[in-house]
Motif scaffolding. Structure first.
Motif, PDB file in Angstrom:
ATOM      1  N   TYR A 248      66.585 -17.185  19.077  1.00 48.74           N
ATOM      2  CA  TYR A 248      67.936 -17.353  18.516  1.00 48.74           C
ATOM      3  C   TYR A 248      68.440 -16.029  17.926  1.00 48.74           C
ATOM      4  O   TYR A 248      69.620 -15.695  18.059  1.00 48.74           O
ATOM      5  N   MET A 249      67.539 -15.298  17.246  1.00 45.46           N
ATOM      6  CA  MET A 249      67.924 -14.000  16.683  1.00 45.46           C
ATOM      7  C   MET A 249      68.452 -13.076  17.781  1.00 45.46           C
ATOM      8  O   MET A 249      69.407 -12.325  17.572  1.00 45.46           O
ATOM      9  N   ALA A 250      67.843 -13.170  18.953  1.00 49.04           N
ATOM     10  CA  ALA A 250      68.253 -12.302  20.063  1.00 49.04           C
ATOM     11  C   ALA A 250      69.652 -12.635  20.561  1.00 49.04           C
ATOM     12  O   ALA A 250      70.298 -11.819  21.215  1.00 49.04           O
ATOM     13  N   ASP A 251      70.137 -13.823  20.241  1.00 47.75           N
ATOM     14  CA  ASP A 251      71.484 -14.237  20.646  1.00 47.75           C
ATOM     15  C   ASP A 251      72.539 -13.937  19.580  1.00 47.75           C
ATOM     16  O   ASP A 251      73.701 -14.294  19.739  1.00 47.75           O
ATOM     17  N   CYS A 252      72.129 -13.306  18.480  1.00 45.96           N
ATOM     18  CA  CYS A 252      73.065 -13.085  17.369  1.00 45.96           C
ATOM     19  C   CYS A 252      73.948 -11.857  17.564  1.00 45.96           C
ATOM     20  O   CYS A 252      74.838 -11.602  16.752  1.00 45.96           O
ATOM     21  N   GLY A 253      73.704 -11.067  18.613  1.00 49.51           N
ATOM     22  CA  GLY A 253      74.590  -9.953  18.914  1.00 49.51           C
ATOM     23  C   GLY A 253      74.246  -8.633  18.256  1.00 49.51           C
ATOM     24  O   GLY A 253      75.005  -7.667  18.352  1.00 49.51           O
ATOM     25  N   PHE A 254      73.101  -8.569  17.577  1.00 52.24           N
ATOM     26  CA  PHE A 254      72.658  -7.305  16.973  1.00 52.24           C
ATOM     27  C   PHE A 254      71.923  -6.483  18.025  1.00 52.24           C
ATOM     28  O   PHE A 254      71.153  -7.033  18.812  1.00 52.24           O
ATOM     29  N   LYS A 268      54.677  -9.754  23.333  1.00 52.13           N
ATOM     30  CA  LYS A 268      55.259 -11.093  23.505  1.00 52.13           C
ATOM     31  C   LYS A 268      56.688 -11.143  22.964  1.00 52.13           C
ATOM     32  O   LYS A 268      57.572 -11.748  23.568  1.00 52.13           O
ATOM     33  N   ALA A 269      56.885 -10.512  21.817  1.00 50.51           N
ATOM     34  CA  ALA A 269      58.226 -10.498  21.218  1.00 50.51           C
ATOM     35  C   ALA A 269      59.215  -9.834  22.166  1.00 50.51           C
ATOM     36  O   ALA A 269      60.326 -10.324  22.375  1.00 50.51           O
ATOM     37  N   LYS A 270      58.792  -8.734  22.779  1.00 52.09           N
ATOM     38  CA  LYS A 270      59.659  -8.020  23.728  1.00 52.09           C
ATOM     39  C   LYS A 270      60.006  -8.917  24.919  1.00 52.09           C
ATOM     40  O   LYS A 270      61.128  -8.881  25.424  1.00 52.09           O
ATOM     41  N   GLU A 271      59.049  -9.720  25.359  1.00 55.61           N
ATOM     42  CA  GLU A 271      59.315 -10.658  26.473  1.00 55.61           C
ATOM     43  C   GLU A 271      60.383 -11.676  26.078  1.00 55.61           C
ATOM     44  O   GLU A 271      61.254 -12.011  26.876  1.00 55.61           O
ATOM     45  N   VAL A 272      60.302 -12.160  24.829  1.00 54.39           N
ATOM     46  CA  VAL A 272      61.291 -13.130  24.354  1.00 54.39           C
ATOM     47  C   VAL A 272      62.687 -12.497  24.326  1.00 54.39           C
ATOM     48  O   VAL A 272      63.673 -13.109  24.735  1.00 54.39           O
ATOM     49  N   LEU A 273      62.764 -11.263  23.853  1.00 57.83           N
ATOM     50  CA  LEU A 273      64.073 -10.606  23.717  1.00 57.83           C
ATOM     51  C   LEU A 273      64.699 -10.260  25.058  1.00 57.83           C
ATOM     52  O   LEU A 273      65.912 -10.323  25.203  1.00 57.83           O
ATOM     53  N   GLY A 274      63.865  -9.880  26.027  1.00 59.91           N
ATOM     54  CA  GLY A 274      64.413  -9.426  27.302  1.00 59.91           C
ATOM     55  C   GLY A 274      65.352  -8.264  27.074  1.00 59.91           C
ATOM     56  O   GLY A 274      65.018  -7.318  26.360  1.00 59.91           O
ATOM     57  N   THR A 275      66.560  -8.338  27.648  1.00 62.27           N
ATOM     58  CA  THR A 275      67.516  -7.235  27.487  1.00 62.27           C
ATOM     59  C   THR A 275      68.545  -7.538  26.387  1.00 62.27           C
ATOM     60  O   THR A 275      69.514  -6.808  26.219  1.00 62.27           O
ATOM     61  N   ARG A 276      68.335  -8.624  25.632  1.00 59.75           N
ATOM     62  CA  ARG A 276      69.345  -9.028  24.650  1.00 59.75           C
ATOM     63  C   ARG A 276      69.332  -8.175  23.391  1.00 59.75           C
ATOM     64  O   ARG A 276      70.372  -7.986  22.752  1.00 59.75           O
ATOM     65  N   ALA A 277      68.171  -7.677  22.999  1.00 63.58           N
ATOM     66  CA  ALA A 277      68.068  -6.883  21.769  1.00 63.58           C
ATOM     67  C   ALA A 277      66.817  -6.024  21.831  1.00 63.58           C
ATOM     68  O   ALA A 277      65.901  -6.306  22.598  1.00 63.58           O
ATOM     69  N   ARG A 278      66.793  -4.977  21.028  1.00 61.36           N
ATOM     70  CA  ARG A 278      65.646  -4.080  20.978  1.00 61.36           C
ATOM     71  C   ARG A 278      64.817  -4.377  19.726  1.00 61.36           C
ATOM     72  O   ARG A 278      65.355  -4.802  18.699  1.00 61.36           O
ATOM     73  N   LEU A 279      63.519  -4.092  19.818  1.00 65.68           N
ATOM     74  CA  LEU A 279      62.593  -4.439  18.737  1.00 65.68           C
ATOM     75  C   LEU A 279      62.325  -3.231  17.838  1.00 65.68           C
ATOM     76  O   LEU A 279      61.966  -2.152  18.311  1.00 65.68           O
ATOM     77  N   VAL A 280      62.470  -3.453  16.527  1.00 67.58           N
ATOM     78  CA  VAL A 280      62.248  -2.428  15.509  1.00 67.58           C
ATOM     79  C   VAL A 280      61.104  -2.881  14.613  1.00 67.58           C
ATOM     80  O   VAL A 280      61.102  -4.021  14.139  1.00 67.58           O
ATOM     81  N   GLY A 281      60.137  -2.012  14.384  1.00 71.79           N
ATOM     82  CA  GLY A 281      59.039  -2.392  13.477  1.00 71.79           C
ATOM     83  C   GLY A 281      57.738  -1.743  13.906  1.00 71.79           C
ATOM     84  O   GLY A 281      57.764  -0.715  14.563  1.00 71.79           O
ATOM     85  N   ASN A 282      56.674  -2.405  13.671  1.00 71.03           N
ATOM     86  CA  ASN A 282      56.450  -3.488  12.735  1.00 71.03           C
ATOM     87  C   ASN A 282      55.164  -3.198  11.992  1.00 71.03           C
ATOM     88  O   ASN A 282      54.286  -4.017  11.881  1.00 71.03           O
ATOM     89  N   ILE A 283      55.111  -1.923  11.467  1.00 70.78           N
ATOM     90  CA  ILE A 283      53.920  -1.465  10.732  1.00 70.78           C
ATOM     91  C   ILE A 283      53.960  -2.080   9.324  1.00 70.78           C
ATOM     92  O   ILE A 283      54.923  -1.878   8.588  1.00 70.78           O
ATOM     93  N   SER A 284      52.943  -2.829   8.979  1.00 71.40           N
ATOM     94  CA  SER A 284      52.950  -3.592   7.731  1.00 71.40           C
ATOM     95  C   SER A 284      53.183  -2.707   6.503  1.00 71.40           C
ATOM     96  O   SER A 284      52.409  -1.791   6.229  1.00 71.40           O
TER      97      SER A 284
END
Length: 339
Positions: A248-254, A268-284
């Motif tokens: 759902y976050m990937a559909d929010c337009g960010f 896995k997270a990247k697979e969920v996002l596909g081309t809808r959004a880019r992943l930022v992170g995630n060093i604790s």
């Protein structure tokens, strides 16, 4: 491509375009005590003084190598301007909301007459102008703020907000819309002042607090309204294990989604996002960047890069007691990865 500026690289990375290397920065809070001492810009003073705010933010770019300058250092600026009471914290503790203007109902709900001139909003806007002036056009400036969901819960109190989400949907929707409207106005003012990227932290949207169903039906439309209403690249940060809402976050337009280590697999997270959004992170932030050691920071950074993270960054706000050397290690890990 190696003559890409830091700003071009970060914006390209967030827009899913080609970059020469993954940028490393923080889209969450960057104030740390070691740098407060180094440049003479301590909390809580740096929350309310534009010069100090700018100086501390620039320090974490110049002295640790983070490839963006990010202000301010809390999620209370807009909340305070809209009537929340805020404890300004200490040198190593961030400001927090302590009282709410609409805890029982929404009687008298009203936008401040001159929102952008209220509270610390002018301080943040001035700090952004100072930063832009000092770092020039090629370093990205990230304006941080509380998201519409968190703002709504600050205005009403988390307790009422959660109760309304179940028992009083009309109040729930009304406070969400009110908050969303204010966040767009403030975000665009930061862009006008010189911010290249708006980073929204919305911890109350986390599955830890709101159900994924509520996110989908109620929160997503407000976040979409925000991202489409703001005239810059945007990043959404939600705390906790966001796997139940990542789709759902990937559909929010960010353009970017900032996540903690709690999501588990970057792949896995990247697979969920596909081309809808880019992943930022995630060093604790609490379990890796704060305690170290440097070897662990580098190993986790390398892993995130190998798994395809689009922007290497702390998973959440940097803990104020984090040593500069530990932040540098994250930057070095990225450099070594491409060496």
């Amino acid at each position: 491509m190696s003559d890409m500026t830091l700003k071009e690289r970060l914006i390209n990375a967030l827009e899913g375009k080609t970059v020469d290397k993954v940028p490393v920065c923080s889209v969450t809070q960057t104030g740390i005590v070691e740098l407060m001492d180094e440049v003479g810009a301590p909390w809580p003073e740096a929350h309310s003084d534009a010069g100090l705010m700018a100086k501390l933010a620039i320090a974490n770019h110049e002295l640790s190598g983070l490839e963006a300058v990010r202000v301010p250092y809390c999620l209370t600026v807009l909340a305070q301007a809209m009537g929340c009471e805020v404890n300004m914290g200490t040198k190593n503790r961030q400001p927090s909301v302590t009282a709410h203007p609409y805890p029982k109902d929404l009687g008298g709900l009203k936008m401040p007459d001159n929102l952008l001139g209220t509270g610390r909003i002018p301080v943040v806007l001035e700090a952004i102008k100072i930063i832009r002036e000092k770092v020039g056009p090629d370093v990205p400036v990230v304006g941080g703020m509380e998201g519409p969901v968190t703002l709504a819960s600050d205005l009403s109190s988390v307790k009422s907000f959660m109760k309304w989400s179940i028992k009083k949907p009309d109040l729930f929707e009304q406070i969400l819309d009110f908050a969303a409207e204010a966040t767009v106005v403030y975000a665009n003012a930061m862009v006008e002042a010189g911010a290249d990227i708006i980073s929204v932290a919305d911890p109350v949207a986390s599955p830890d607090l709101m159900s994924p169903d509520t996110f989908k039906t109620e929160l997503e439309p407000r976040l979409q309204k925000f991202s489409s209403g703001v005239s810059s690249v945007t990043v959404l940060h939600v705390c906790g294990n966001v796997n139940p809402i990542l789709d759902y976050m990937a559909d929010c337009g960010f353009e970017g989604l900032s996540v903690e280590e709690k999501i588990g697999s970057v792949k896995k997270a990247k697979e969920v996002l596909g081309t809808r959004a880019r992943l930022v992170g995630n060093i604790s932030s609490p379990f890796t960047l704060l305690p170290g050691p440097v070897d662990k920071i580098k190993a986790e950074s390398r892993q995130a890069l190998e798994d395809g993270v689009d922007v290497l960054a702390p998973g959440c706000g940097i803990a104020p007691m984090t040593p500069v050397a530990n932040i540098k290690a994250m930057v070095e890990a990225r450099d070594e990865y491409y060496a």
